[in-house]
Design a protein around this motif. Structure first.
Motif, mmCIF file in Angstrom:
data_model
loop_
_atom_site.group_PDB
_atom_site.id
_atom_site.type_symbol
_atom_site.label_atom_id
_atom_site.label_comp_id
_atom_site.label_asym_id
_atom_site.label_seq_id
_atom_site.Cartn_x
_atom_site.Cartn_y
_atom_site.Cartn_z
ATOM 1 N N ALA A 337 -75.199 -5.250 0.229
ATOM 2 C CA ALA A 337 -75.117 -4.762 -1.247
ATOM 3 C C ALA A 337 -75.682 -5.943 -2.184
ATOM 4 N N PHE A 338 -75.384 -7.114 -1.841
ATOM 5 C CA PHE A 338 -76.163 -8.359 -2.496
ATOM 6 C C PHE A 338 -77.884 -8.182 -2.491
ATOM 7 N N LEU A 339 -78.372 -7.339 -1.538
ATOM 8 C CA LEU A 339 -79.823 -7.276 -1.309
ATOM 9 C C LEU A 339 -80.218 -5.972 -1.865
ATOM 10 N N TYR A 340 -79.233 -5.095 -2.657
ATOM 11 C CA TYR A 340 -79.869 -3.819 -3.192
ATOM 12 C C TYR A 340 -80.330 -4.099 -4.401
ATOM 13 N N GLU A 341 -81.573 -3.463 -4.690
ATOM 14 C CA GLU A 341 -82.354 -3.448 -5.893
ATOM 15 C C GLU A 341 -82.674 -2.156 -6.329
ATOM 16 N N ASN A 342 -82.393 -1.943 -7.683
ATOM 17 C CA ASN A 342 -82.644 -0.476 -8.294
ATOM 18 C C ASN A 342 -83.078 -1.165 -9.782
ATOM 19 N N SER A 343 -84.199 -0.881 -10.097
ATOM 20 C CA SER A 343 -84.695 -1.280 -11.519
ATOM 21 C C SER A 343 -84.045 -0.418 -12.427
ATOM 22 N N GLU A 344 -83.346 0.775 -12.211
ATOM 23 C CA GLU A 344 -82.607 1.807 -13.156
ATOM 24 C C GLU A 344 -81.215 1.366 -13.137
ATOM 25 N N ARG A 352 -78.864 -9.572 -8.780
ATOM 26 C CA ARG A 352 -79.816 -10.209 -8.146
ATOM 27 C C ARG A 352 -80.063 -11.439 -8.899
ATOM 28 N N ALA A 353 -79.826 -11.327 -10.222
ATOM 29 C CA ALA A 353 -80.015 -12.683 -11.054
ATOM 30 C C ALA A 353 -78.868 -13.639 -10.795
ATOM 31 N N LYS A 354 -77.845 -13.238 -10.379
ATOM 32 C CA LYS A 354 -76.813 -14.088 -9.989
ATOM 33 C C LYS A 354 -77.100 -14.727 -8.738
ATOM 34 N N VAL A 355 -77.809 -14.274 -7.662
ATOM 35 C CA VAL A 355 -78.037 -14.823 -6.477
ATOM 36 C C VAL A 355 -79.228 -15.620 -6.798
ATOM 37 N N GLU A 356 -80.025 -15.294 -7.646
ATOM 38 C CA GLU A 356 -81.525 -16.196 -8.060
ATOM 39 C C GLU A 356 -81.207 -17.544 -8.522
ATOM 40 N N GLN A 357 -80.034 -17.307 -9.632
ATOM 41 C CA GLN A 357 -79.653 -18.543 -10.365
ATOM 42 C C GLN A 357 -78.582 -19.606 -9.558
ATOM 43 N N LYS A 358 -77.757 -18.941 -8.873
ATOM 44 C CA LYS A 358 -76.667 -19.646 -8.328
ATOM 45 C C LYS A 358 -76.821 -19.839 -6.808
ATOM 46 N N GLY A 359 -77.590 -18.971 -6.180
ATOM 47 C CA GLY A 359 -77.594 -18.979 -4.851
ATOM 48 C C GLY A 359 -76.516 -17.987 -4.049
ATOM 49 N N ILE A 360 -76.749 -17.440 -3.079
ATOM 50 C CA ILE A 360 -75.913 -16.543 -2.461
ATOM 51 C C ILE A 360 -74.692 -16.746 -2.180
ATOM 52 N N ARG A 361 -74.394 -18.179 -1.786
ATOM 53 C CA ARG A 361 -72.917 -18.471 -1.433
ATOM 54 C C ARG A 361 -72.029 -18.480 -2.722
ATOM 55 N N GLU A 362 -72.636 -19.001 -4.078
ATOM 56 C CA GLU A 362 -71.969 -19.074 -5.107
ATOM 57 C C GLU A 362 -71.887 -17.698 -5.656
ATOM 58 N N ALA A 363 -72.678 -16.975 -5.704
ATOM 59 C CA ALA A 363 -72.855 -15.649 -6.181
ATOM 60 C C ALA A 363 -71.762 -14.728 -5.408
ATOM 61 N N VAL A 364 -71.638 -14.936 -4.190
ATOM 62 C CA VAL A 364 -70.469 -14.208 -3.446
ATOM 63 C C VAL A 364 -69.155 -14.505 -3.854
ATOM 64 N N LYS A 365 -68.834 -15.728 -3.868
ATOM 65 C CA LYS A 365 -67.749 -16.267 -4.462
ATOM 66 C C LYS A 365 -67.336 -15.696 -5.687
ATOM 67 N N GLU A 366 -68.348 -15.838 -6.783
ATOM 68 C CA GLU A 366 -68.109 -15.507 -7.966
ATOM 69 C C GLU A 366 -67.593 -14.289 -8.135
ATOM 70 N N VAL A 367 -68.580 -13.040 -7.483
ATOM 71 C CA VAL A 367 -68.402 -11.654 -7.697
ATOM 72 C C VAL A 367 -67.223 -11.006 -6.796
ATOM 73 N N THR A 368 -67.226 -11.447 -5.697
ATOM 74 C CA THR A 368 -66.173 -10.849 -4.833
ATOM 75 C C THR A 368 -64.775 -11.591 -4.976
ATOM 76 N N GLY A 369 -64.696 -12.556 -5.194
ATOM 77 C CA GLY A 369 -63.426 -13.642 -5.659
ATOM 78 C C GLY A 369 -63.071 -14.095 -4.315
ATOM 79 N N LEU A 370 -63.788 -13.949 -3.048
ATOM 80 C CA LEU A 370 -63.530 -14.386 -1.889
ATOM 81 C C LEU A 370 -63.845 -16.125 -1.792
ATOM 82 N N GLN A 371 -62.670 -16.684 -1.344
ATOM 83 C CA GLN A 371 -63.097 -18.283 -1.538
ATOM 84 C C GLN A 371 -62.684 -18.939 -0.123
#
Length: 394
Positions: A337-344, A352-371
């Protein structure tokens, strides 16, 4: 004796192809409410519509739904009259629209009280959202200004929650705006204790005292498997869900992800393991239906919503973790799901912006709430593996 009246919000494919059809078939005088004038006009002109069964079991069969009409939902005078006469109201408008229709429903309930109606009314929001009817009740209450209206609602109006399941894909037939195509399978499970007055007699409606179990069964199995199929299918360049499942690699991951969620559901809600595995196999068969061409882009839309805590992917993973069960294939679905890209799709870009700005680890923690580091590690590992697959495809 006059027929009971039902009001259904949403004259779109899902409304006509599922709940509306069950109400009309049960003998209700069915009124659709919508803002789309051409649909309402067509319903009032024809008084019927056709449902085409898109399924191998009933290949080529057509059901004709008769005795229907429509009103424009912004016509409050017509709405008040219909709500005053109705014994059941249902919706299939999308969770975000419930707040919009709440004002009109509140006005109708007030009109019903002033008309002296003392028969019970049940309002069931048939949306893909846990607690949708409860949410609608909150929104309706906000628009009831008189204490007498609030007391009337408490005494005579029920808002039972429900779980709904039927695939209703985009469909067209001979330029007929009312024709709709559906799979043969459907499930409508309603919270019995919240029903006011006599229980509705609607073939196809199942009543339960434990709705949460069935809501999670559907969300963590069908919606979970659908999402995993879509995200993996997107990564490998497939267009539809059935095409993606013809890939043995995808089929294996999807099936094992649903088995992982199933093991957790059986622990949590004491479902029979053998029966639940049959349920999983039935769902996978539904995904393979050659007459349902469901685009992976449509199924995968709004990925942020689908990887939040409690939803179709993180919910079953967290439940599996709670019981010390395996979750590696669910983790793959989340990573995809974190690799899904749809311009529309706005959420796709945000993710995708969260992953690019924060890295995949922090993006996962922030969006999923998993710690939990062990869980996050599994998702990050799967992300790295799938990212390589995506580069190969590109």
């Amino acid at each position: 004796m006059p027929k009971q009246k039902a009001l259904h919000f949403g004259a779109g494919n899902i409304g006509r192809g599922f709940i509306g059809a069950l109400l009309a078939t049960a003998g209700y005088d069915l009124v659709f409410a919508d803002v789309v004038e051409n649909l309402i006009n067509a319903l009032n002109e024809r008084k019927e519509y056709e449902i085409y069964i898109l399924d191998l079991e009933r290949k080529g069969e057509v059901d004709t739904i008769k005795g229907v009409s429509g009103i424009i939902s912004t016509n409050q005078e017509a709405m008040n009259k219909t709500i005053t006469e109705a014994s059941i109201i249902t919706t299939a408008v999308g969770p975000n629209v419930l707040r919009i229709i709440a004002r009109g429903i509140a006005s109708g309930i007030s009109a019903r009280r002033k008309a002296g109606v003392t028969s019970e009314l049940n309002i069931i929001a048939c949306e893909n959202l846990t607690g949708a009817s409860s949410l609608l009740r909150e929104e309706v209450t906000k628009h009831l200004k008189e204490d007498a209206d609030k007391e009337y609602l408490d005494k005579y109006v029920g808002f039972p929650n429900c779980a709904v399941d039927r695939i209703v894909p985009p469909f067209s037939k001979d330029n007929n705006p009312l024709a709709v195509g559906v799979e043969n399978f459907y499930e409508w499970i309603v919270e019995e204790p919240a029903i006011k007055g006599k229980k509705p007699e609607i073939p196809g409606m199942k009543l339960t005292n434990n709705l949460t179990a069935f809501v999670q069964r559907k969300l963590f199995t069908l919606n979970c498997g659908h999402a995993v199929t879509a995200y993996l299918g997107f990564l490998k360049g497939y267009r539809t869900v059935d095409e993606a499942l013809n890939d043995p690699w995808i089929e294996d991951i999807v099936h094992k992800a649903m088995l992982e969620s199933g093991a957790a559901l059986c622990k949590k809600h004491s479902f029979n393991e053998e029966e639940h595995e049959k349920y999983i196999n039935k769902i996978q068969k539904r995904f393979r239906n050659p007459y349902i061409k469901d685009d992976v882009v449509r199924v995968g839309r709004e990925p942020i919503r689908k990887v939040t805590a409690g939803d179709r992917l993180v919910g079953p993973l967290s439940m599996a973790r709670e019981f010390g069960l395996g979750y590696s294939h669910l983790a793959k679905g989340i990573a995809a799901a974190f690799l899904y890209e749809n311009s529309e799709d706005k959420q796709s870009g945000e993710l995708r912006a969260k992953v690019e700005q924060k890295g995949i680890r922090e993006a996962v923690k922030e969006v999923t709430g998993l710690q939990d580091d062990q869980v996050v590690d599994e998702i990050v590992k799967s992300y790295g593996e799938l990212e390589g697959l995506k580069r190969t495809r590109l």
